[in-house]
Design an enzyme around this catalytic site. Structure first.
Site, PDB file in Angstrom:
ATOM      1  N   LEU A   1      10.233 -20.888  -4.722  1.00 11.57           N
ATOM      2  CA  LEU A   1       9.600 -20.014  -4.536  1.00 11.57           C
ATOM      3  C   LEU A   1       7.718 -19.723  -4.930  1.00 11.57           C
ATOM      4  O   LEU A   1       8.310 -19.701  -6.169  1.00 11.57           O
ATOM      5  CB  LEU A   1       9.353 -18.562  -4.151  1.00 11.57           C
ATOM      6  CG  LEU A   1       8.998 -17.343  -3.670  1.00 11.57           C
ATOM      7  CD1 LEU A   1       8.819 -17.284  -2.130  1.00 11.57           C
ATOM      8  CD2 LEU A   1       9.306 -16.382  -3.939  1.00 11.57           C
TER       9      LEU A   1
ATOM     10  N   HIS B   1       1.632   3.750  -9.392  1.00 14.99           N
ATOM     11  CA  HIS B   1       2.228   1.575  -9.186  1.00 14.99           C
ATOM     12  C   HIS B   1       3.269   1.861 -10.214  1.00 14.99           C
ATOM     13  O   HIS B   1       3.687   0.169  -9.843  1.00 14.99           O
ATOM     14  CB  HIS B   1       0.469   1.578 -10.044  1.00 14.99           C
ATOM     15  CG  HIS B   1      -0.497   1.710  -9.673  1.00 14.99           C
ATOM     16  ND1 HIS B   1      -0.995   1.611  -7.796  1.00 14.99           N
ATOM     17  CD2 HIS B   1      -1.549   2.787  -9.897  1.00 14.99           C
ATOM     18  CE1 HIS B   1      -1.980   2.176  -7.528  1.00 14.99           C
ATOM     19  NE2 HIS B   1      -2.584   2.611  -8.229  1.00 14.99           N
TER      20      HIS B   1
ATOM     21  N   TRP C   1     -11.738  -2.317  -7.872  1.00 13.51           N
ATOM     22  CA  TRP C   1     -12.190  -2.381  -9.226  1.00 13.51           C
ATOM     23  C   TRP C   1     -13.887  -0.459  -8.641  1.00 13.51           C
ATOM     24  O   TRP C   1     -13.845  -0.415 -10.445  1.00 13.51           O
ATOM     25  CB  TRP C   1     -13.587  -3.380  -9.337  1.00 13.51           C
ATOM     26  CG  TRP C   1     -12.985  -4.387  -9.536  1.00 13.51           C
ATOM     27  CD1 TRP C   1     -13.337  -5.807  -9.410  1.00 13.51           C
ATOM     28  CD2 TRP C   1     -12.309  -4.623 -10.822  1.00 13.51           C
ATOM     29  NE1 TRP C   1     -12.310  -6.668  -9.881  1.00 13.51           N
ATOM     30  CE2 TRP C   1     -11.862  -5.952 -10.760  1.00 13.51           C
ATOM     31  CE3 TRP C   1     -11.735  -4.039 -12.300  1.00 13.51           C
ATOM     32  CZ2 TRP C   1     -11.383  -6.955 -11.986  1.00 13.51           C
ATOM     33  CZ3 TRP C   1     -11.183  -4.860 -13.355  1.00 13.51           C
ATOM     34  CH2 TRP C   1     -10.950  -6.421 -12.798  1.00 13.51           C
TER      35      TRP C   1
ATOM     36  N   ASP D   1       1.305  -1.042   0.293  1.00 16.02           N
ATOM     37  CA  ASP D   1      -0.451  -0.232   0.094  1.00 16.02           C
ATOM     38  C   ASP D   1       1.041   1.378   0.440  1.00 16.02           C
ATOM     39  O   ASP D   1       2.260   1.079   0.299  1.00 16.02           O
ATOM     40  CB  ASP D   1      -1.197  -0.192   1.319  1.00 16.02           C
ATOM     41  CG  ASP D   1      -1.953   1.042   1.245  1.00 16.02           C
ATOM     42  OD1 ASP D   1      -2.071   1.202   0.544  1.00 16.02           O
ATOM     43  OD2 ASP D   1      -2.194   1.443   2.311  1.00 16.02           O
TER      44      ASP D   1
HETATM   45  C1  IPE Z   1      -5.297  -2.108   0.120  1.00 19.45           C
HETATM   46  O1  IPE Z   1      -5.136  -1.347  -0.286  1.00 19.45           O
HETATM   47  C2  IPE Z   1      -5.639  -3.399  -1.685  1.00 19.45           C
HETATM   48  C3  IPE Z   1      -4.096  -4.008  -2.223  1.00 19.45           C
HETATM   49  C4  IPE Z   1      -3.208  -3.350  -1.608  1.00 19.45           C
HETATM   50  C5  IPE Z   1      -4.648  -3.878  -3.637  1.00 19.45           C
HETATM   51  P1  IPE Z   1      -6.004  -0.170  -0.281  1.00 19.45           P
HETATM   52  O2  IPE Z   1      -5.571   1.392  -0.349  1.00 19.45           O
HETATM   53  O3  IPE Z   1      -7.035  -0.163  -1.333  1.00 19.45           O
HETATM   54  O4  IPE Z   1      -6.643  -0.497   1.168  1.00 19.45           O
HETATM   55  P2  IPE Z   1      -8.047   1.114   1.737  1.00 19.45           P
HETATM   56  O5  IPE Z   1      -9.050   1.772   1.029  1.00 19.45           O
HETATM   57  O6  IPE Z   1      -6.131   1.650   2.640  1.00 19.45           O
HETATM   58  O7  IPE Z   1      -8.088   0.019   2.826  1.00 19.45           O
HETATM   59  C1  IPE Z   2      -1.870   0.432  -3.654  1.00 19.79           C
HETATM   60  O1  IPE Z   2      -1.639   1.531  -3.319  1.00 19.79           O
HETATM   61  C2  IPE Z   2      -1.874  -0.161  -4.900  1.00 19.79           C
HETATM   62  C3  IPE Z   2      -3.268  -0.624  -5.179  1.00 19.79           C
HETATM   63  C4  IPE Z   2      -4.425  -0.485  -4.021  1.00 19.79           C
HETATM   64  C5  IPE Z   2      -3.091  -1.397  -6.436  1.00 19.79           C
HETATM   65  P1  IPE Z   2      -2.780   2.660  -3.228  1.00 19.79           P
HETATM   66  O2  IPE Z   2      -2.967   2.812  -4.693  1.00 19.79           O
HETATM   67  O3  IPE Z   2      -3.349   1.927  -2.851  1.00 19.79           O
HETATM   68  O4  IPE Z   2      -1.803   3.955  -3.193  1.00 19.79           O
HETATM   69  P2  IPE Z   2      -2.394   4.974  -1.656  1.00 19.79           P
HETATM   70  O5  IPE Z   2      -3.391   3.640  -0.709  1.00 19.79           O
HETATM   71  O6  IPE Z   2      -3.097   5.838  -2.360  1.00 19.79           O
HETATM   72  O7  IPE Z   2      -1.394   5.877  -1.779  1.00 19.79           O
HETATM   73 MG    MG Z   3      -4.038   2.838  -0.706  1.00 17.31          MG
END
Ligand code: IPE
Ligand code: IPE
Ligand code: MG
Length: 248
Positions: free
Chosen positions: A138, A44, A76, A27
């Site tokens: 792995l 990303h 999504w 995250d």
């Molecule tokens: C969790 O992160 C999903 C992934 C890392 C793929 P999110 O950014 O979607 O989760 P929230 O919104 O902080 O709970």
């Molecule tokens: C995690 O990073 C990647 C996915 C959930 C796909 P985020 O896109 O959630 O990044 P933040 O949480 O907005 O910083």
């Molecule tokens: Mg996030």
């Protein structure tokens, strides 16, 4: 890579209480990009290197399972440009990383609602999984279009179907049977769950499987996650006493 990190990896390889299964909620990509006034997709893209590092480092240490929360069912609902950008990026990375994954002896699995993924993404995933299927190193699992509650619901449906067909009786619904209906019944529960970017929540990840996982949260944003952070999380795990509700 510094000798220091090499030495730490060597030391970890023969250390006791290594986690068998490390699961990571990757995250903070968006916040990383925002700090640099870049578009979210740049965040990303910057998350690719830490993924490579985790695969390589886990393979070197001898971790058996690495599971990466790559895209949640809730994701999504993000703007469609971010979603399609992420899917194309994933396809691109899989094609480009195949050789290195193969050199590391990695096999690839996917858990989640695959039918919601774009056809092309599924095709690239299938091809990569197939090409890596002969390896025995792995086991890398990508949680893609994944939701923990959805997985539990899908398993419940599978079990209910068996009961209604008369294949099993109600009293045969045990934890073991339930597990057989999870997306990958052969995936052991994570020993260590890591979350980056400081959020203290599980965001619908592996809800059934993390019942007794040790959780390590770091403030580091995913694109900044380095060997030293992964090694630090594993060492933190090794200090924990896992009691499973019992007395020491
Ligand atoms: C969790 O992160 C999903 C992934 C890392 C793929 P999110 O950014 O979607 O989760 P929230 O919104 O902080 O709970
Ligand atoms: C995690 O990073 C990647 C996915 C959930 C796909 P985020 O896109 O959630 O990044 P933040 O949480 O907005 O910083
Ligand atoms: Mg996030």
């Amino acid at each position: 890579m510094s000798h220091d990190i090499d030495d730490q990896i060597e030391a970890l390889k023969s250390s006791p209480n290594l986690p068998r299964h490390v699961a990571i909620i990757m995250d903070g990509n968006g916040r990383w990009a925002k700090k640099r006034r870049l578009p979210r997709l740049a965040g990303h893209r910057a998350g690719r290197e830490p993924v490579r590092m985790c695969v390589r480092t886990c393979a070197r240490i001898g971790i058996e399972y690495l599971t990466l929360y790559t895209f949640s069912l809730e994701n999504w609902h993000r703007p469609s440009a971010e979603v399609s950008g992420l899917m194309m990026f994933l396809e691109d990375v899989l094609k480009k990383e195949y050789l290195e994954l193969n050199e590391n002896g990695v096999t690839l699995q996917v858990i989640g609602r695959r039918d919601m993924l774009p056809e092309n993404t599924r095709a690239v995933l299938d091809e990569t999984m197939q090409k890596l299927s002969g390896n025995d190193g792995l086991r890398l699992t990508l949680a893609l279009s994944y939701g923990g509650r959805a997985e539990i619901l899908d398993a419940a449906r599978g079990l209910a179907a068996e009961v209604s067909r008369g294949k099993i009786g109600l009293e045969e619904i045990t934890e073991e049977r339930f597990r057989e209906h999870l997306y990958d019944p052969n995936l052991p529960d994570p020993d260590l769950l890591v979350r980056t970017s400081g959020e203290l929540r599980v965001s619908n990840f592996l809800l059934w499987q993390i019942a007794y996982s040790e959780i390590v949260v770091t403030d580091v944003l995913w694109p900044d996650f380095k060997e030293k952070h992964l090694i630090g999380a594993i060492m933190e795990y090794q200090k924990r006493e896992r009691r499973y509700g019992m007395t020491p």
